[in-house]
Every structure is written in structure tokens, then in C-alpha cells.
Motif scaffolding. Structure first.
Motif, short mmCIF file in Angstrom:
data_model
loop_
_atom_site.label_atom_id
_atom_site.label_comp_id
_atom_site.label_asym_id
_atom_site.label_seq_id
_atom_site.Cartn_x
_atom_site.Cartn_y
_atom_site.Cartn_z
N LEU A 858 0.83 -1.20 0.00
CA LEU A 858 0.00 0.00 0.00
C LEU A 858 0.87 1.26 0.00
CD1 LEU A 858 -2.88 -0.97 2.46
CD2 LEU A 858 -3.14 -0.34 0.05
N CYS A 859 1.92 1.25 0.83
CA CYS A 859 2.79 2.42 0.90
C CYS A 859 3.49 2.68 -0.43
CB CYS A 859 3.80 2.24 2.03
SG CYS A 859 3.08 2.27 3.69
N HIS A 860 3.97 1.59 -1.08
CA HIS A 860 4.68 1.75 -2.35
C HIS A 860 3.71 2.21 -3.46
CE1 HIS A 860 8.46 0.42 -0.89
NE2 HIS A 860 8.07 -0.82 -0.62
N LEU A 861 2.50 1.67 -3.49
CA LEU A 861 1.53 2.11 -4.50
C LEU A 861 1.15 3.58 -4.31
CD1 LEU A 861 -0.88 -0.99 -4.64
CD2 LEU A 861 0.64 -0.21 -6.45
N ALA A 862 1.07 3.99 -3.05
CA ALA A 862 0.64 5.36 -2.77
C ALA A 862 1.70 6.39 -3.11
CB ALA A 862 0.27 5.48 -1.29
N GLN A 863 2.95 5.96 -3.29
CA GLN A 863 4.02 6.91 -3.60
C GLN A 863 3.91 7.45 -5.02
OE1 GLN A 863 7.49 4.54 -2.48
NE2 GLN A 863 7.87 5.95 -0.81
N HIS A 864 3.13 6.78 -5.88
CA HIS A 864 2.95 7.22 -7.27
C HIS A 864 1.62 7.97 -7.37
CE1 HIS A 864 3.13 7.57 -11.47
NE2 HIS A 864 2.45 6.48 -11.80
N GLU A 865 1.69 9.24 -7.70
CA GLU A 865 0.49 10.07 -7.70
C GLU A 865 -0.56 9.55 -8.67
OE1 GLU A 865 -1.89 13.18 -6.39
OE2 GLU A 865 0.00 12.37 -5.61
N GLY A 866 -0.13 8.80 -9.70
CA GLY A 866 -1.10 8.26 -10.67
C GLY A 866 -2.02 7.22 -10.08
N ASN A 867 -1.66 6.68 -8.92
CA ASN A 867 -2.49 5.66 -8.27
C ASN A 867 -3.42 6.24 -7.21
OD1 ASN A 867 -1.07 3.74 -9.76
ND2 ASN A 867 0.45 3.46 -8.14
N ALA A 868 -3.25 7.52 -6.88
CA ALA A 868 -3.92 8.08 -5.72
C ALA A 868 -5.45 8.05 -5.86
CB ALA A 868 -3.44 9.52 -5.48
N LYS A 869 -5.97 8.45 -7.02
CA LYS A 869 -7.42 8.49 -7.17
C LYS A 869 -8.04 7.11 -7.00
CE LYS A 869 -7.60 12.58 -10.14
NZ LYS A 869 -8.04 13.12 -11.46
N GLU A 870 -7.42 6.08 -7.62
CA GLU A 870 -7.95 4.73 -7.47
C GLU A 870 -7.90 4.26 -6.02
OE1 GLU A 870 -9.38 2.63 -9.50
OE2 GLU A 870 -9.30 3.94 -11.25
N MET A 871 -6.84 4.62 -5.31
CA MET A 871 -6.71 4.21 -3.91
C MET A 871 -7.75 4.89 -3.04
SD MET A 871 -2.57 3.90 -3.48
CE MET A 871 -2.72 3.00 -1.94
N VAL A 872 -8.05 6.17 -3.34
CA VAL A 872 -9.11 6.85 -2.59
C VAL A 872 -10.45 6.19 -2.88
CG1 VAL A 872 -10.38 9.02 -2.42
CG2 VAL A 872 -7.87 9.03 -2.46
N LYS A 873 -10.68 5.85 -4.14
CA LYS A 873 -11.95 5.22 -4.55
C LYS A 873 -12.15 3.87 -3.86
CE LYS A 873 -14.37 3.64 -8.69
NZ LYS A 873 -14.29 3.49 -10.17
N GLU A 874 -11.07 3.09 -3.72
CA GLU A 874 -11.17 1.76 -3.11
C GLU A 874 -11.11 1.79 -1.59
OE1 GLU A 874 -11.72 -1.15 -4.39
OE2 GLU A 874 -11.69 -0.62 -6.51
N GLY A 875 -10.91 2.96 -0.99
CA GLY A 875 -10.86 3.06 0.47
C GLY A 875 -9.49 2.78 1.05
N ALA A 876 -8.46 2.73 0.19
CA ALA A 876 -7.12 2.44 0.68
C ALA A 876 -6.57 3.56 1.55
CB ALA A 876 -6.19 2.18 -0.51
N ILE A 877 -7.12 4.80 1.41
CA ILE A 877 -6.61 5.91 2.21
C ILE A 877 -6.82 5.68 3.69
CG2 ILE A 877 -8.77 7.23 2.00
CD1 ILE A 877 -7.01 9.76 1.85
N TRP A 878 -7.94 5.03 4.04
CA TRP A 878 -8.19 4.73 5.46
C TRP A 878 -7.14 3.76 6.01
CZ3 TRP A 878 -11.11 7.95 7.85
CH2 TRP A 878 -12.16 8.59 7.17
#
Length: 918
Positions: A858-878
Motif C-alpha cells: 500500500l505504501c509503495h503504491l501510494a508513492q505514485h500520484e497516478g495511483n492516488a485516485k484509485e486508492m481513494v476510490k477503493e478506500g485504501a486511504i483509510w
């Protein structure tokens, strides 16, 4: 142990029950309906992690062991009659949440402590439900060749003996774990080839006593100084053939167990009861020693020793812990209570030391801890059920029991498979095979000699007949032509004589008649004579031609005779050759008899050593038998890999030097499946050493391992080959070779067809290693590597999921590095393949290894700004917020915090949600 109960409560001594725990069991919402009964299968695959186990890095069998945590279940006893009256105005001191596997302990009316266990069983849980969640996985492991322990711990009167030892004579639904476990064992084993033996003991006042033979009241505990294994050679061992005999044995033992009447229990157990069930199962039969005859060669094909698995089930009914002021013990009962509490205290100290990974564990402080040394921190699969009561008056004892269970859940065992060779059966079968081989060789030798003699006699007879036949024919032809010739000469002479006489008579008559006409008449009379002479000449020529034909025939016959003599000479040379072959066969026979004699002597030595081992085991314990067993193991198979500190080289290294890598790799293509399995195990062991990996790859070992995945269907070969490939895949150069040779496709195909968790774990480990190579990201994804990883989550096994999570974390790390370097643009390939939803769903898993890798991913995926919207959509931000606050590792926690604070998308979403991450 027993408990006095009123309405809805229990009395559990000697198989009697006044009111069962089964109250409302048929409508229980927390127990039986959620457990599914596994179908019985005589031939099940071993599952090293069937009870919280982990995985092993080597494909060489179960020698190294796999980690398995002690599993703990808590069971609540219903209120008894006394508690219904005395505690009528008070709530229960515990609240169970079985669906969440949680227990809440009320400290007061407004404050509670929450504890999590592997299973939470309410007062309505049936005996069947308790057996299936607590004991059945351990029993299945014992049937597969692992040691297992089932133990009950709790305050006096909370239902330990009812849970373990209830016989169910009045109602079969009340049967306890001991009875149900034996039913499953008898249903699985074959009494023709397998055996079950039982010992029933009690530990009373720090003495081990035999419940089946009360006169045997001081049994010594023997420990193996090398591996620490504990045995009781003086205990009675009874072989079990049916369920009824086992029930009678339990009744006999229960009658001899010490019990006393206290304020807490009318039949309180004053000793710890220990039931030991030894299960011996034959894994495979011997194919024996066979031979093939090809011309004059004899060859031994295969020697497959029979393997037996020995699992030991230990069921321990601990005496209840008690406080003297509550139990009212005095006199001898007081001394018994002191002894019980001391032994339970020693057990608690050992579990505390194991849970804290202490360098010293005081196993020798008590005989109870010595007997349970293999159950806690040893090689057994252990399942503990702690029993508690609901009464608030006993909150202190209940708290102590719960804390004991919590500490036990932190203990890790190294589960090992118990396999050994059946030496006596091997010796007997080999002797029979050798006798058959000798008889068959003698029959073949005699048949060969008889055939040579028959061929020789037939050749001599045929030559003699040909010589006689042609000699007689030649003589007959010669005699016939001579007779014809003589007859022809005789006829010619007679005709000549007659013609001369006739001519003379005619001349004389003519001369007397007319002297002048003699000449003319004479000329006229000579003409017929000349014609006749001409005819005679023709006859002579004809006879000469016949003579020449006869001579030609004679020459032809002579030529045929010479040809037959050549045939005779050739036959003689063939006979000489056959005689030479016979001499070679005789020499081969003598050599084979020498080898057979040598093998006989080895078998005799093997049998004597096995007998000596058995006698030492029976008379002197395990100290002397260890060396004898090691000697036998060294004769029939490779020993286990020794400690690296030992000056002597490991057996696999010795095999590597003596046999050679090419020879070992050639065995991977052998027709015999067992030979291939053993060969690939050796290669896997060699591949585990980094120093051997380059040689294996250069010799074509990697190609051979990949071909095994492609061309074989054997699950064992797939598992071990995948483990070897995983070892080779730890090297970056080897990773590229694996990809170039289509390895990811073969691993994906193997994962799609495999069902065994250990095979899937090996395949997932290999793909996870490949995921850590930055150069292979695109190719790995295009050839189905990510899809294969996500497909393996169907197994649900924690070891497989841990490898899947590791592969995803490695892949995400490489993508993060590529994004930082500017070589990666756009959304993550993991997100495109749908991995993000699985990552989020499992981010809170209880398994530490899985959770750690998922948090890193999760931390490595979040380091790429191109993944941020999808991660917010899937609830990964929590989950990132949770990781930044609660993660146990400082480096991951700081990485999550840094990622959240550096991403504009995440900061915007956090402000919208009003979440403060400072």
C-alpha cells in the motif's frame, strides 16, 4: 475432573451426566452450524499448516519442520444450581462474542476487558462442535504422521474432564474428545497394515502412575540427550482394535484416578490424566528387487523401502487450579492441592518463557512440564481449550485462566513429520525376492545349457545324414553309369561280331558263285556295314557324352559335399561360440551369486541392528537407540543435513562430490517416478546453497526443472521443483533465464492446476522472487504472473497468502522505484489487474507476515500520484491512515505518514474527511 450442577449444569465423572452442556445445542447460533465436517479420506495429503502451521523453505520433506502456533479455544460452563441461587442478582462475569471470536471480562458494571481467541464456545456449544474446532485438526495431523497435543486447563469444576473424557454411555452426543478422536482414528486406519496403541497415565503428587496397572506407580521419564524427546518406557502399552476395547480401557483408567470431594466439586480430580495414542501407518509398500535379462546382462532395477509414519496424540486433562480458602482443602487433600498448584505454576512459567522468547525455559521444574516439553515449543501441534465459569465470585480464577490462554497463544512450535523405514518388513521382502531371483537364475541357466546341448546334437545328426545321403547317391550314380557303359560296349562287340560273320559268309557265297562280281557285290554288301559302323560311332559318342555328364554330376556332388563340410565347420565354430557364451554366463552367475551373498550379509546385519535397536528401546530407553537408528538410516537413505558447524560435510554435499551433478540431473528424466522425486529433492537441497546455484544452471538444471513442471503431473514433483526454482530465482541472472525459458508461464499453469497448499506456496514464492526484478515487470505481467498470484488467493492458506502478499509488495516496490526514476508513467499494473481490492480487504488480517507485506505494498503504491485516485476510490486511504498510526514497525509507519503528507490528492481527501494525520 467433575462438577456438581443443578438445573442446566453438569456432573462429569466416570461417564455420568445429569444435565448436559448440550442444552439448546441443536439451535445454537455460535457453534455447530458454522462448522463443516470434512469428508473422510484414507489417503489425505499432509498439510503441515493444518493447525496454524507455516511453511518450510525446503522441498526436502518434513525434516526441517514448519512453524505452528498453539491454538487456544475458550469454553464457558453454564451456571450450576448453587450459582443460580447465590448469583441470581448478579450478571455473569464474562460476555461471549463467538461470531467475532472475542470474550469480554467484566471488571465492574461499566468497565470490561476484551480478549480474542482462536475459538469462543458458549455454554450451548455441543460436544461435537467442541471436537471439530478444537481437536479434529490435531487428530488429522496425527494420522498424517505429526505429533499432536490436546489439553484442557481451567479452574476446578469448569468442565475439563467432561470436555475431554466423557464416555457418552447414556447419550452418544455427550461423547468427549478422547472417544471421538479414537472413532476418527479407527475409521481412517487399516488394521491389516496399521496399528494403534494406547497408554493411560496420571501425574499424582509428582509421580507418574499407570492407570491401567495401579501397581506400576512410579514410572521413570526418559529424555533423549540429543533431541530432547521424552518417553515412558515403563508404561503399559495396549493395542486397540475396536472402539469398545478403547471405552473399556478408559473406564478402567478412570476408576483408578484419584478424586476428592471439595467445596467446589464433589469429585475433584487430584491428578493430571494423560492419554497417549500412538498411530503407526504404512505409507507405501515395497516394490522389491527385480531383475531384467538382456542378452547376458543382469541388472538390479529398484529398491523401494517401505515407509511408516508414526504420529502420537497426547490428550491431557489437567487437574483444576484452586484456591485453598474456596475449596476448603485440608490434610492430605491440602497436600494434593499444593502439588497441583505447583505443577500448574511451573507450566505457566514455561509458557511465559516461551511466549517471551526467553533463552531459558524451566522445563525441568516439574514432571508435568517435562512430559509436555514437545507440546509447548516442541514439534507437536498443540490445541488448548480453557474452561471457565460464569460466576462473578470466581472472577479472579477466571481472569487467571484467560491470561494463561492468552500467553499460550504466543507459543510457536516447529511441527515435524515423523517418518521412518520399516526395516524388518524390508528385510523379509528382500529375502523372498532374493530367493526368487536365485531360483529364476538357476532355471534360466539350466534351460540355456539344455538348449546348447540340443542344438549341438541336432547339428551333428544333420551333418551325418547329409554325408551319408550324398555318398550313397554318388555311389549309385557311378555304378549306374558304369553298368550302362559296359552294356553298351558289350552290345557293340556283339553287333560287330555278327556283322563280321555275316559279311564273311556273304563274301564266300558270292565268290563261289561269280568271281567277277565279287567286287561290285562286295561294295554293295559293305555299304550297310558302313552305315551300321556309323551308327555304332554315334552310339559311342552318345555314351561318351553320357560319361561326361556322369562325371559332371560327380563333380557337382563333390562340390555339394565340400559345401556341406563348410557348413559343418561353421556349425562347429557356432558351437564353440555358444560354449564361450556358456562360460561367460557361468562367470556372470558366479559374480551375481557373490553379489547376492554380499546383499544377504548386509540384510542379516540390517536385521540384527534393527533387533538390537528394538531391544535397546525396550530396555535402556532412547539414549542408545538414537545411535542405532542413525546407523540404520545411513544404510538405507541420505541422513538429514547436519549442522553447518560440523567439520564433516553434509550428506547432500558428499553425494554432490561423489556422484556428480550431471548424474544427479540425469535422474530427473528417469522413468521411475520415485527416482525422479528423490532426484528433484536432492537438486532442491543443492539449490538452497548459493554456491551451487551457478553450477546447477550451467549444467542445465534449471531447464530440467522447468521441463518437470511441463511434462509431469505428479503433485510432489511439482511442489519440490517449484521450491528449487524459487531458490534459483533469488539470483537476478537466474531470474532473467527463467523468464527467457518461459518459466513464468509454466509456474502460472502449475498454480492453476494445483490444489495442495504447499505446492501453491512454492509456486507463489518463485513468482514473488521474480516480482522483485525491475527489468521483468512488463514481461512478468504480460505472461500472466500477476494473474497467477491473484488466482492463488483462492486457496486461503495463510502461507500461500503470505507469499502472494510478498510478490505484490515486491512488484509495487519496483514500480515505485521506476516512478521515482521517471521510467514509469500512468496507473500501476497491479491496479489494472484488480489487485488493489484484495490488498484493501486483507490489510487488517491477523497474520503478521501477510499484514506486513500488504502494508508495504500500500505504501509503495501510494508513492505514485497516478495511483492516488484509485486508492481513494477503493478506500485504501483509510488503511494508510491506520498504518501511519498503528503499525508496529516504525519504518513502515513513517513511510505511510510521509506518503500521505506528500500527495496532493491524499491531502485534499483528508481535509475533506477532516482527518488529522499530524
Amino acid at each position: 475432573m467433575s462438577t456438581t450442577s443443578g438445573t442446566g449444569a453438569l456432573n462429569y465423572r466416570n461417564g455420568t451426566q445429569r444435565s448436559s452442556l448440550r442444552t439448546q445445542s441443536s439451535t445454537s447460533t455460535s457453534g455447530g452450524q458454522k462448522s463443516s465436517v470434512k469428508s473422510k479420506s484414507v489417503l489425505r495429503k499432509s498439510s503441515p499448516a493444518a493447525l496454524g502451521g507455516g511453511g518450510s523453505k525446503s522441498g526436502s520433506g518434513g525434516d526441517a519442520g514448519v512453524p505452528g502456533r498453539v491454538r487456544v479455544a475458550v469454553r464457558l460452563r453454564p451456571r450450576n444450581g448453587e450459582e443460580l441461587i447465590a448469583d441470581a442478582d448478579f450478571a455473569d462475569c464474562v460476555e461471549l462474542q463467538p461470531e467475532l471470536k472475542r470474550l469480554k471480562l467484566r471488571k465492574n458494571n461499566w468497565d470490561t476487558d476484551t480478549f480474542e481467541f482462536d475459538e469462543v464456545l458458549t455454554e450451548y456449544a455441543s460436544q461435537k462442535r467442541v471436537y471439530e474446532v478444537v481437536a479434529k485438526p490435531v487428530v488429522e495431523g496425527v494420522l498424517d504422521g505429526y505429533n499432536g497435543t490436546i489439553m484442557a486447563y481451567g479452574q476446578t469444576g469448569t468442565g475439563k474432564t467432561y470436555t475431554l473424557g466423557q464416555l457418552g454411555e447414556e447419550d452418544v452426543a455427550d461423547r468427549g474428545i478422547m472417544v471421538r478422536a479414537m472413532e476418527d482414528i479407527l475409521a481412517e486406519v487399516s488394521l491389516e497394515t496399521d496399528s494403534i496403541s494406547v497408554s493411560y497415565l496420571q501425574l499424582y503428587m509428582e509421580t507418574v502412575q499407570d492407570l491401567l496397572d495401579p501397581s506400576n506407580d512410579n514410572i521413570a521419564i526418559v529424555e533423549d540427550p540429543k533431541n530432547g524427546d521424552v518417553s515412558l518406557p515403563g508404561a503399559t502399552l495396549v493395542e486397540i482394535r475396536d472402539q469398545q476395547s478403547f471405552l473399556e480401557l478408559l473406564q478402567l483408567g478412570e476408576a483408578h484416578r484419584f478424586a476428592a470431594n471439595t467445596k467446589l466439586n464433589t469429585e475433584s480430580s487430584r491428578s493430571h490424566a494423560i492419554l497417549m495414542v500412538n498411530v503407526r501407518r504404512s505409507l507405501k509398500t515395497i516394490d522389491g528387487l527385480s531383475s531384467e535379462s538382456n542378452g547376458n546382462s543382469h541388472m538390479t532395477k529398484s529398491l523401494k523401502p517401505p515407509v511408516v509414519r508414526k504420529g502420537k496424540l497426547v490428550v491431557v486433562d489437567l487437574a483444576g487450579s484452586e484456591r485453598i480458602n474456596k475449596s476448603g482443602s485440608e490434610g492430605h487433600t491440602l497436600e494434593e492441592a499444593k502439588s497441583i498448584n505447583l505443577s500448574l505454576s511451573a507450566l505457566g512459567k514455561c509458557i511465559n518463557a516461551l511466549a517471551e522468547n526467553s533463552s531459558h525455559v524451566p522445563f525441568r521444574d516439574s514432571k508435568l512440564t517435562r512430559l509436555l516439553r514437545d507440546s509447548f515449543g516442541g514439534t507437536a501441534r498443540t490445541s488448548l481449550v480453557i474452561t471457565i465459569g460464569p460466576s462473578p465470585r470466581h472472577r479472579g480464577e477466571t481472569t487467571s485462566t484467560i491470561m494463561f490462554g492468552q500467553r499460550a497463544m504466543k507459543v510457536e512450535n516447529m511441527v515435524k513429520l515423523k517418518e521412518e523405514f520399516d526395516y524388518k518388513s524390508l528385510s523379509r521382502r528382500l529375502e523372498v525376492q532374493l530367493d526368487n531371483l536365485i531360483e529364476e537364475n538357476e532355471r534360466q541357466q539350466k534351460a540355456f545349457v539344455d538348449e546348447i546341448e540340443r542344438i549341438t546334437v541336432e547339428a551333428h545328426n544333420q551333418i551325418s545324414e547329409a554325408e551319408n545321403r550324398y555318398a550313397n547317391a554318388l555311389e549309385d550314380e557311378k555304378q549306374r553309369y558304369q553298368n550302362d557303359y559296359m552294356e553298351s560296349i558289350k552290345k557293340l562287340e556283339e553287333n560287330w561280331s555278327k556283322n563280321q560273320k555275316k559279311l564273311a559268309a556273304e563274301r564266300l557265297a558270292l565268290g563261289e558263285k561269280n568271281g567277277l562280281d565279287i567286287t561290285s557285290n562286295g561294295n554293295r554288301s559293305i555299304a550297310p556295314a558302313l552305315e551300321e559302323v556309323s551308327e555304332l560311332k554315334k552310339l559311342l559318342q552318345k555314351e561318351a557324352q553320357s560319361k561326361m555328364a556322369a562325371e559332371e554330376e560327380v563333380n557337382r556332388l563333390k562340390h555339394q559335399l565340400s559345401e556341406f563340410k563348410k557348413v559343418e565347420a561353421s556349425g562347429n565354430s557356432e558351437i564353440m561360440r555358444l560354449h564361450k557364451m556358456l562360460e561367460n554366463e557361468t562367470q556372470q552367475k558366479e559374480k551375481l551369486e557373490g553379489e547376492i551373498a554380499t546383499l544377504h550379509s548386509q540384510l542379516l546385519q540390517l536385521s540384527l541392528t534393527a533387533d538390537e535397536t528394538r531391544r535397546n528401546l525396550e530396555q535402556h530407553g532412547s539414549e542408545k537407540t538414537s545411535s542405532a537408528r542413525d546407523s540404520l538410516m545411513s544404510q538405507l537413505r541420505l541422513p538429514q543435513i547436519q549442522d553447518p558447524g560440523n567439520a564433516e560435510k553434509p550428506p547432500v554435499a558428499r553425494l554432490f562430490e561423489q556422484v556428480g551433478l550431471q548424474k544427479i540431473l540425469s535422474l530427473l528424466e528417469a522413468e521411475d517416478a520415485d527416482v525422479r522425486i528423490h532426484a528433484v529433492k536432492v537438486v532442491a537441497n543443492l539449490a538452497a546453497e548459493e554456491a551451487n546455484q551457478q553450477q546447477i544452471v550451467e549444467a542445465g538444471g534449471l531447464t530440467s526443472l522447468l521441463m518437470l513442471l511441463k511434462n509431469t503431473e505428479d503433485e510432489t514433483i511439482h511442489r519440490v521443483a517449484a521450491g528449487a526454482i524459487a531458490n534459483l530465482a533469488m539470483n537476478e541472472t537466474n531470474q532473467e533465464l527463467i523468464m527467457d525459458q518461459g518459466g513464468i508461464g509454466l509456474l502460472s499453469s502449475t498454480a492453476a492446476n494445483a490444489e495442495d497448499p504447499q505446492t501453491l506456496r512454492m509456486v507463489a514464492g518463485a513468482i514473488a522472487n521474480l516480482c522483485g526484478n525491475d527489468k521483468l515487470q512488463t514481461k512478468l505481467r504480460s505472461e500472466g504472473g500477476i494473474a497467477a498470484l491473484l488466482g492463488m488467493v483462492r486457496c486461503g492458506h495463510p502461507d500461500v497468502l503470505a507469499q502472494v502478499a510478498r510478490g505484490i509488495a515486491n512488484f509495487a516496490k519496483c514500480e515505485s522505484r521506476a516512478s521515482t526514476q521517471g521510467t514509469k508513467r500512468g496507473k500501476s499494473l497491479l491496479i489494472e489487474d484488480g489487485a488493489l481490492s484484495w490488498i484493501v480487504q486483507n490489510a487488517k488480517t491477523e497474520t503478521a507476515a501477510i499484514r506486513r507485506h500488504i502494508e508495504l505494498a500500500l505504501c509503495h503504491l501510494a508513492q505514485h500520484e497516478g495511483n492516488a485516485k484509485e486508492m481513494v476510490k477503493e478506500g485504501a486511504i483509510w488503511e494508510l491512515v491506520r498504518i501511519s498510526r498503528d503499525c508496529s514497525r516504525e519504518d513502515i509507519r513513517s513511510l505511510a505518514h510521509r506518503t500521505l503528507t506528500s500527495s496532493p490528492t491524499f491531502l485534499t481527501e483528508l481535509r475533506r474527511l477532516r482527518v488529522d494525520i499530524r
